[in-house]
Scaffold this motif. Structure first.
Motif, PDB file in Angstrom:
ATOM      1  N   GLN A   1      62.922  50.419  15.417  1.00 24.03           N
ATOM      2  CA  GLN A   1      62.804  49.031  14.970  1.00 24.03           C
ATOM      3  C   GLN A   1      63.489  48.079  15.941  1.00 24.03           C
ATOM      4  OE1 GLN A   1      61.147  47.856  11.976  1.00 24.03           O
ATOM      5  NE2 GLN A   1      61.345  46.050  13.274  1.00 24.03           N
TER       6      GLN A   1
ATOM      7  N   GLN B   1      61.257  47.562  18.850  1.00 30.09           N
ATOM      8  CA  GLN B   1      60.159  46.659  18.523  1.00 30.09           C
ATOM      9  C   GLN B   1      60.641  45.215  18.468  1.00 30.09           C
ATOM     10  OE1 GLN B   1      57.950  47.693  15.037  1.00 30.09           O
ATOM     11  NE2 GLN B   1      56.655  45.891  15.107  1.00 30.09           N
ATOM     12  N   ASN B   2      61.824  44.998  17.889  1.00 29.76           N
ATOM     13  CA  ASN B   2      62.359  43.638  17.770  1.00 29.76           C
ATOM     14  C   ASN B   2      62.715  43.039  19.123  1.00 29.76           C
ATOM     15  OD1 ASN B   2      62.083  43.820  15.021  1.00 29.76           O
ATOM     16  ND2 ASN B   2      64.225  44.263  14.611  1.00 29.76           N
TER      17      ASN B   2
ATOM     18  N   SER C   1      53.630  42.796  18.318  1.00 31.92           N
ATOM     19  CA  SER C   1      54.646  42.042  17.606  1.00 31.92           C
ATOM     20  C   SER C   1      54.116  40.644  17.373  1.00 31.92           C
ATOM     21  CB  SER C   1      55.951  41.982  18.414  1.00 31.92           C
ATOM     22  OG  SER C   1      56.474  43.271  18.596  1.00 31.92           O
TER      23      SER C   1
ATOM     24  N   SER D   1      53.449  36.876  16.523  1.00 33.53           N
ATOM     25  CA  SER D   1      54.402  35.783  16.472  1.00 33.53           C
ATOM     26  C   SER D   1      54.269  35.027  15.169  1.00 33.53           C
ATOM     27  CB  SER D   1      54.147  34.828  17.647  1.00 33.53           C
ATOM     28  OG  SER D   1      52.823  34.335  17.595  1.00 33.53           O
TER      29      SER D   1
ATOM     30  N   ARG E   1      64.165  32.856   6.533  1.00 32.21           N
ATOM     31  CA  ARG E   1      63.990  33.466   7.854  1.00 32.21           C
ATOM     32  C   ARG E   1      65.223  33.297   8.720  1.00 32.21           C
ATOM     33  NH1 ARG E   1      60.768  30.507  12.428  1.00 32.21           N
ATOM     34  NH2 ARG E   1      62.761  29.411  12.253  1.00 32.21           N
TER      35      ARG E   1
ATOM     36  N   LEU F   1      67.628  36.420  10.256  1.00 28.38           N
ATOM     37  CA  LEU F   1      67.618  36.616  11.703  1.00 28.38           C
ATOM     38  C   LEU F   1      69.020  36.648  12.295  1.00 28.38           C
ATOM     39  CD1 LEU F   1      64.572  34.471  12.925  1.00 28.38           C
ATOM     40  CD2 LEU F   1      64.781  36.959  12.860  1.00 28.38           C
TER      41      LEU F   1
ATOM     42  N   GLU G   1      56.640  41.743  11.787  1.00 29.92           N
ATOM     43  CA  GLU G   1      57.997  41.197  11.793  1.00 29.92           C
ATOM     44  C   GLU G   1      58.189  40.205  10.649  1.00 29.92           C
ATOM     45  OE1 GLU G   1      58.627  39.597  15.649  1.00 29.92           O
ATOM     46  OE2 GLU G   1      58.807  41.559  16.618  1.00 29.92           O
ATOM     47  N   SER G   2      57.175  39.401  10.382  1.00 28.40           N
ATOM     48  CA  SER G   2      57.277  38.422   9.292  1.00 28.40           C
ATOM     49  C   SER G   2      57.455  39.130   7.957  1.00 28.40           C
ATOM     50  CB  SER G   2      56.015  37.558   9.238  1.00 28.40           C
ATOM     51  OG  SER G   2      55.747  36.981  10.489  1.00 28.40           O
TER      52      SER G   2
ATOM     53  N   ALA H   1      58.702  42.119   7.440  1.00 30.64           N
ATOM     54  CA  ALA H   1      60.037  42.714   7.398  1.00 30.64           C
ATOM     55  C   ALA H   1      61.088  41.660   7.069  1.00 30.64           C
ATOM     56  CB  ALA H   1      60.357  43.393   8.728  1.00 30.64           C
ATOM     57  N   GLN H   2      60.976  40.492   7.664  1.00 30.85           N
ATOM     58  CA  GLN H   2      61.939  39.419   7.396  1.00 30.85           C
ATOM     59  C   GLN H   2      61.827  38.917   5.957  1.00 30.85           C
ATOM     60  OE1 GLN H   2      60.840  36.684  10.482  1.00 30.85           O
ATOM     61  NE2 GLN H   2      61.581  38.043  12.110  1.00 30.85           N
TER      62      GLN H   2
END
Length: 479
Positions: free
Chosen positions: A21, A24-25, A78, A80, A110, A114, A352-353, A355-356
């Motif tokens: 992860q 990936q991030n 990934s 955006s 978010r 982050l 990613e969105s 997951a956040q």
């Protein structure tokens, strides 16, 4: 501690998954071993290097450079996130024309998640998030959003027996939902690979066995859900322990380190990688709360609210040793199948969105980011499944009634770039001179936030705004 299978067939620990992860991030610039270890202080360099070599060999990641200059890159896309007000085309063809945009309250979520782990406060399961929810009185999705979703998802089979529409589109649904949900878990099957596997039973060459198993498990679970919905009697509750446990068992088959965990409430503690959230570990408490989740979801009348409730509370509770999010994504479709609405396939959802958004629920108990993602994802799903409508939609009565207040409030918020947008909206709606009935305030507030989320240069004149004001507000919001 949760585990899954690596592409080589060995078991991956939570720490190994966390390493993947972090890579990936890191995005397109990649990361060095030192940068990876800085984010995973409990991981030894030797273990990290061994895993990295295996990941490269398995094709999960790519690497460039040698020795200290070696960097590691994720091979997974990934996508955006375009914050509210930014609407640039995304790559990927006609169905990738609009990026996800977030309302101010979702941006708050978010921005919090982050932050580095050390700046986020460790938190456990908060029972009040579930206990305070009163079906058909509490709503995660405001009325205006629910009306919008119903308009988008309506099909010609609306009055037909439960499950008619999902059966009619089952062949395509099996491919889309199996592929998209698996992709969100890092599965590298393409949609074409998925189609060949589901329609012909042909596994893609060069793919790990666990990836093939994951796709086939989704297929079995979707078929189980469609069959279960179609066999319901009028008025019969959708969700039972039997259905939820068997849905999990279908998704988990041959993927868990301990097969006894398939379709069973977990008997041990689990951790959430890259999160400060600590789920409940006592099995008897999990049993009690799972019963409460099922009781409340069955009492919800609106299918979209019911779907979203499952997307929130199944992962938050973590009733299973693993595969909770996959279970929740398929469970969200149950109410839609029953109401003969278009399915929610999760095609093109930014990983990613998502997951956040889940971290926002785990660590803050806030659903706003997942709400915006849900709305956006459903719109894209309906684009896949419905023809372009010939007639304009009926005007939203709430938007029509409060159009003056909505326009004035949007103007006021954008004209004050440094102010708290959410607070300004709440203040405007609750002001005595606004005269908004208490029963409508939450929905009017949601409408205004939605207007702010969708604001772009082509509609500024509607609110008496100039492009310079809008750009200044975007800059102040960090957009």
């Amino acid at each position: 501690m949760t585990q899954t299978q690596a592409s080589s067939g060995v078991q991956l620990s939570t720490e190994a998954l966390a390493l993947l992860q972090v890579i990936q991030n890191a995005g397109p610039q990649g990361a060095s071993v030192a940068q990876l270890l800085a984010q995973l202080p409990g991981l030894s360099r030797r273990t990290a290097q061994r895993w990295l070599a295996q990941f490269v060999q398995d094709g999960r990641i790519a690497a460039t450079g040698v020795r200290r200059g070696r960097r590691y890159y994720s091979k997974l896309p990934s996508p955006s996130i375009a914050p509210m007000g930014v609407a640039e085309p995304a790559a990927g063809g006609p169905q990738a024309a609009t990026q996800l945009q977030l309302a101010p309250d979702a941006l708050e979520v978010r921005d919090y998640v982050l932050q580095p782990l050390e700046l986020r406060k460790p938190v456990g399961y908060q029972r009040d998030l579930l206990e305070s929810y009163q079906p058909n009185q509490t709503f995660y999705l405001p009325a205006t959003v629910r009306r919008q979703l119903h308009a988008q998802g309506r099909t010609l089979e609306a009055a037909a027996p439960a499950g008619t529409y999902s059966r009619a589109v089952l062949n395509r649904l099996l491919i889309d939902l199996s592929w998209a949900s698996s992709h969100m878990e890092g599965n590298t099957y393409s949609r074409l690979d998925t189609r060949h596997l589901i329609e012909e039973g042909t596994a893609a060459q060069g793919k790990a066995r666990f990836e093939t198993q994951m796709i086939l498990n989704h297929k079995a679970a979707i078929e189980l859900l469609v069959d279960s919905v179609s066999s319901l009697e009028p008025g019969e509750p959708l969700w039972s322990r039997y259905l939820l446990m068997n849905l999990h068992a279908a998704l988990a088959e041959n993927l868990l380190p301990n097969p006894a965990d398939e379709g069973r409430v977990r008997q041990h503690a689990v951790e959430i990688a890259l999160s400060v959230y600590r789920p409940i570990s006592a099995p008897q408490v999990l049993d009690e709360l799972l019963d409460m989740v099922l009781l409340k979801v069955n009492a919800i009348q609106d299918p979209f609210e019911q779907a979203f409730f499952m997307m929130v509370h199944v992962p938050y509770l973590q009733p299973f040793s693993d595969i909770n999010k996959r279970t929740s994504r398929l469970a969200a479709n149950g109410p839609l199948f029953r109401a003969n609405l278009c399915p929610l396939t999760f095609v093109d959802v930014p990983v990613e969105s998502y997951a956040q958004a889940m971290l926002g629920i785990y660590e803050m108990g806030r659903v706003e980011m997942l709400r915006d993602l849900f709305i956006w994802a459903y719109e894209r799903s309906t684009q896949e499944y419905t023809a372009i409508r010939q007639n304009l939609a009926e005007p939203d009565p709430l938007r029509l009634t409060w159009r003056k207040l909505i326009k004035e409030t949007v103007h006021a918020v954008v004209s004050q770039p440094g102010a708290d947008a959410v607070a300004l909206v709440e203040q405007a709606v609750n002001a005595p001179e606004a005269a908004v009935p208490e029963v409508d305030r939450a929905n009017v507030q949601a409408l205004i936030l939605d207007e702010l989320r969708r604001l772009h240069e082509g509609v500024l004149a509607r609110y008496g705004l100039r492009p310079s004001q809008w750009r200044a507000w975007q800059a102040a919001q960090g957009i």
